[in-house]
Scaffold this active site. Sequence first.
Site, PDB file in Angstrom:
ATOM      1  N   ASP A  12       0.822  -1.214   0.000  1.00 36.61           N
ATOM      2  CA  ASP A  12       0.000   0.000   0.000  1.00 36.61           C
ATOM      3  C   ASP A  12       0.855   1.263   0.000  1.00 36.61           C
ATOM      4  O   ASP A  12       0.532   2.233  -0.701  1.00 36.61           O
ATOM      5  CB  ASP A  12      -0.932   0.014   1.216  1.00 36.61           C
ATOM      6  CG  ASP A  12      -1.969  -1.080   1.142  1.00 36.61           C
ATOM      7  OD1 ASP A  12      -2.009  -1.808   0.126  1.00 36.61           O
ATOM      8  OD2 ASP A  12      -2.754  -1.224   2.099  1.00 36.61           O
ATOM      9  N   THR A 125      -9.145  -1.648   8.846  1.00 37.24           N
ATOM     10  CA  THR A 125      -9.291  -2.973   8.248  1.00 37.24           C
ATOM     11  C   THR A 125     -10.655  -3.606   8.523  1.00 37.24           C
ATOM     12  O   THR A 125     -11.260  -3.376   9.578  1.00 37.24           O
ATOM     13  CB  THR A 125      -8.183  -3.903   8.799  1.00 37.24           C
ATOM     14  OG1 THR A 125      -8.481  -5.251   8.444  1.00 37.24           O
ATOM     15  CG2 THR A 125      -8.070  -3.830  10.315  1.00 37.24           C
ATOM     16  N   GLU A 127     -10.911  -6.501   9.354  1.00 38.75           N
ATOM     17  CA  GLU A 127     -10.705  -7.381  10.514  1.00 38.75           C
ATOM     18  C   GLU A 127     -11.297  -6.773  11.790  1.00 38.75           C
ATOM     19  O   GLU A 127     -11.595  -7.503  12.740  1.00 38.75           O
ATOM     20  CB  GLU A 127      -9.212  -7.654  10.717  1.00 38.75           C
ATOM     21  CG  GLU A 127      -8.582  -8.564   9.678  1.00 38.75           C
ATOM     22  CD  GLU A 127      -9.026 -10.018   9.790  1.00 38.75           C
ATOM     23  OE1 GLU A 127      -8.940 -10.575  10.894  1.00 38.75           O
ATOM     24  OE2 GLU A 127      -9.470 -10.577   8.781  1.00 38.75           O
ATOM     25  N   TYR A 149      -4.109  -8.344  16.178  1.00 40.24           N
ATOM     26  CA  TYR A 149      -4.009  -7.366  15.083  1.00 40.24           C
ATOM     27  C   TYR A 149      -5.278  -6.519  15.018  1.00 40.24           C
ATOM     28  O   TYR A 149      -5.226  -5.273  15.002  1.00 40.24           O
ATOM     29  CB  TYR A 149      -3.786  -8.098  13.748  1.00 40.24           C
ATOM     30  CG  TYR A 149      -3.982  -7.208  12.546  1.00 40.24           C
ATOM     31  CD1 TYR A 149      -2.978  -6.346  12.143  1.00 40.24           C
ATOM     32  CD2 TYR A 149      -5.178  -7.223  11.830  1.00 40.24           C
ATOM     33  CE1 TYR A 149      -3.152  -5.501  11.047  1.00 40.24           C
ATOM     34  CE2 TYR A 149      -5.366  -6.391  10.739  1.00 40.24           C
ATOM     35  CZ  TYR A 149      -4.352  -5.532  10.350  1.00 40.24           C
ATOM     36  OH  TYR A 149      -4.538  -4.700   9.274  1.00 40.24           O
ATOM     37  N   LYS A 153      -6.032  -2.382  15.800  1.00 38.95           N
ATOM     38  CA  LYS A 153      -6.596  -1.448  14.817  1.00 38.95           C
ATOM     39  C   LYS A 153      -7.876  -0.783  15.361  1.00 38.95           C
ATOM     40  O   LYS A 153      -8.153   0.373  15.058  1.00 38.95           O
ATOM     41  CB  LYS A 153      -6.891  -2.161  13.500  1.00 38.95           C
ATOM     42  CG  LYS A 153      -5.631  -2.552  12.716  1.00 38.95           C
ATOM     43  CD  LYS A 153      -4.961  -1.333  12.087  1.00 38.95           C
ATOM     44  CE  LYS A 153      -3.783  -1.703  11.216  1.00 38.95           C
ATOM     45  NZ  LYS A 153      -3.166  -0.526  10.567  1.00 38.95           N
ATOM     46  N   ARG A 184       1.954  -7.908  -3.228  1.00 41.50           N
ATOM     47  CA  ARG A 184       1.507  -8.497  -1.966  1.00 41.50           C
ATOM     48  C   ARG A 184       2.582  -9.450  -1.445  1.00 41.50           C
ATOM     49  O   ARG A 184       3.183 -10.211  -2.222  1.00 41.50           O
ATOM     50  CB  ARG A 184       0.206  -9.268  -2.249  1.00 41.50           C
ATOM     51  CG  ARG A 184      -0.525  -9.781  -1.038  1.00 41.50           C
ATOM     52  CD  ARG A 184      -0.926  -8.686  -0.118  1.00 41.50           C
ATOM     53  NE  ARG A 184      -2.204  -8.930   0.530  1.00 41.50           N
ATOM     54  CZ  ARG A 184      -2.526  -8.416   1.712  1.00 41.50           C
ATOM     55  NH1 ARG A 184      -1.674  -7.651   2.375  1.00 41.50           N
ATOM     56  NH2 ARG A 184      -3.716  -8.646   2.229  1.00 41.50           N
TER      57      ARG A 184
HETATM   58  O1  F7E Z   1      -5.621 -14.586   5.195  1.00 41.21           O
HETATM   59  C1  F7E Z   1      -6.862 -18.030   5.407  1.00 41.21           C
HETATM   60  C2  F7E Z   1      -6.647 -17.278   6.699  1.00 41.21           C
HETATM   61  O2  F7E Z   1      -3.339 -13.727   5.699  1.00 41.21           O
HETATM   62  C3  F7E Z   1      -6.876 -14.641   4.565  1.00 41.21           C
HETATM   63  C4  F7E Z   1      -4.094  -8.309   5.834  1.00 41.21           C
HETATM   64  O3  F7E Z   1      -3.753  -7.401   4.823  1.00 41.21           O
HETATM   65  O4  F7E Z   1      -6.347  -8.414   5.029  1.00 41.21           O
HETATM   66  C5  F7E Z   1      -5.224  -9.220   5.376  1.00 41.21           C
HETATM   67  O5  F7E Z   1      -5.546 -10.084   6.443  1.00 41.21           O
HETATM   68  C6  F7E Z   1      -7.620 -15.875   4.998  1.00 41.21           C
HETATM   69  C7  F7E Z   1      -7.622 -16.125   6.504  1.00 41.21           C
HETATM   70  O6  F7E Z   1      -5.196 -12.127   5.053  1.00 41.21           O
HETATM   71  C8  F7E Z   1      -3.780 -19.741   4.648  1.00 41.21           C
HETATM   72  O7  F7E Z   1      -6.922 -18.107   7.821  1.00 41.21           O
HETATM   73  C9  F7E Z   1      -5.878 -20.224   4.700  1.00 41.21           C
HETATM   74  O8  F7E Z   1      -8.908 -16.534   6.914  1.00 41.21           O
HETATM   75  O9  F7E Z   1      -4.227 -13.549   3.348  1.00 41.21           O
HETATM   76  P1  F7E Z   1      -4.499 -13.524   4.792  1.00 41.21           P
HETATM   77  P2  F7E Z   1      -6.085 -11.574   6.257  1.00 41.21           P
HETATM   78  O10 F7E Z   1      -5.827 -12.279   7.526  1.00 41.21           O
HETATM   79  O11 F7E Z   1      -7.496 -11.545   5.791  1.00 41.21           O
HETATM   80  C10 F7E Z   1      -6.873  -7.602   6.099  1.00 41.21           C
HETATM   81  C11 F7E Z   1      -7.980  -6.761   5.543  1.00 41.21           C
HETATM   82  C12 F7E Z   1      -5.825  -6.843   6.829  1.00 41.21           C
HETATM   83  O12 F7E Z   1      -6.082  -5.771   7.339  1.00 41.21           O
HETATM   84  C13 F7E Z   1      -4.536  -7.539   7.076  1.00 41.21           C
HETATM   85  O13 F7E Z   1      -3.517  -6.612   7.415  1.00 41.21           O
HETATM   86  O14 F7E Z   1      -6.968 -16.996   4.432  1.00 41.21           O
HETATM   87  N1  F7E Z   1      -5.763 -18.924   5.053  1.00 41.21           N
HETATM   88  N2  F7E Z   1      -4.673 -20.754   4.457  1.00 41.21           N
HETATM   89  C14 F7E Z   1      -4.470 -18.591   5.020  1.00 41.21           C
HETATM   90  N3  F7E Z   1      -3.850 -17.416   5.263  1.00 41.21           N
HETATM   91  C15 F7E Z   1      -2.503 -17.384   5.128  1.00 41.21           C
HETATM   92  N4  F7E Z   1      -1.861 -16.207   5.330  1.00 41.21           N
HETATM   93  N5  F7E Z   1      -1.777 -18.505   4.770  1.00 41.21           N
HETATM   94  C16 F7E Z   1      -2.359 -19.707   4.525  1.00 41.21           C
HETATM   95  O15 F7E Z   1      -1.698 -20.697   4.198  1.00 41.21           O
END
Ligand code: F7E
Length: 337
Positions: A12, A125, A127, A149, A153, A184
Amino acid sequence: MSVIVTGINGQDGYYMCKYLLEHTSFMIYGTLRYRATKLTNAKEYFPDNPRFTMLHLDITDNVNVLNIIKKVKPQYFINFAAQSFVGKSWDIPHVTWTTNTMGVINILDSLKTECSHCRFYNAGTSEEFGDVLYSPQNEDHPLRPRSPYAASKCAARHIIRVYRESYGMYAIQGWLFNHESIRRGKDFVTRKITSTIASIKKNIESGERFEPLELGNMNAKRDWGDAEDFIDGVWKMLNQDTPPSEYILSSGTMYSVRDFLEECLRVADIQWSRCDNDVYVHTTTGEVISRVNSDYYRLADVNCLMGNNKKARLELDWTPKTDFSTLVRKMFEHDYL
Ligand code: F7E
């Protein structure tokens, strides 16, 4: 006239600087924490642009924040510096809180003292909505954080409102739903999928064996938009007639992690079949393309998020331009190059 943008190492911060260099005539001060990164690396970001200056700034150090604000006297301060990885925030709750909440207080207080006319934006966010009560979420949805997190926020949102109302500052925090791009980080699920599937595709083409992609919660549903679309919305939020309002930026659509993986496999033109427990097998070789590894599960996940962007559409004249399939294709094709 100048703008400070923090967190330029991240997606960003980088896109915000790029947007401002293209759409305004401001001097842009892009900041990142001092590590081993030399400031001469600024050339990597925006080669030879005399309007771009890179500075070291750690928002957790209030002396550092105050001095930079005194020096630059910005018209806008856009804060994308954060511990933004939700999954990691259980392991490093202090770092998460210190950066995402205390860092914001440092900025607000220095602006109040040295530059009270400056317009401040902090990255909020989806979140924050967390354990959602209804879908799609609008700006009135209660804050129900599920992670350190998200809690950090929410606290930042409250303190920003307090400064806005107490000191009359233009200080806001938009709610940005998930937004992705070729910049990303590869720990986030979208880029993890596109980069791993791209390398699996190359292995298939050269007849080599490959390690499978391993994912956590396949049922999690997110509202994935394009980071570059969202940057335009952030700038619009910063340029409202006072008093400012806070907006949701989202694509308004929702897909599961499973949907993202399957769309990426389609784009990659890899033939697969899905077996029990979300094991994806390559039809020709029988090799496992993707499987679930419970190590990637979170202590508490947000099951589904989808944003209602009506207020931003109506009042900011903002519209997301990139749909889900285009986003997946863009990210995969970049990683496959
Ligand atoms: O996970 C699931 C995980 O880490 C998305 C940040 O930019 O957006 C982001 O946060 C979903 C979750 O993003 C894996 O459990 C499954 O349900 O890509 P993520 P996030 O947590 O949504 C928000 C808006 C923000 O503000 C944050 O800063 O995907 N998931 N398997 C996984 N996630 C990860 N990372 N890795 C996996 O293997």
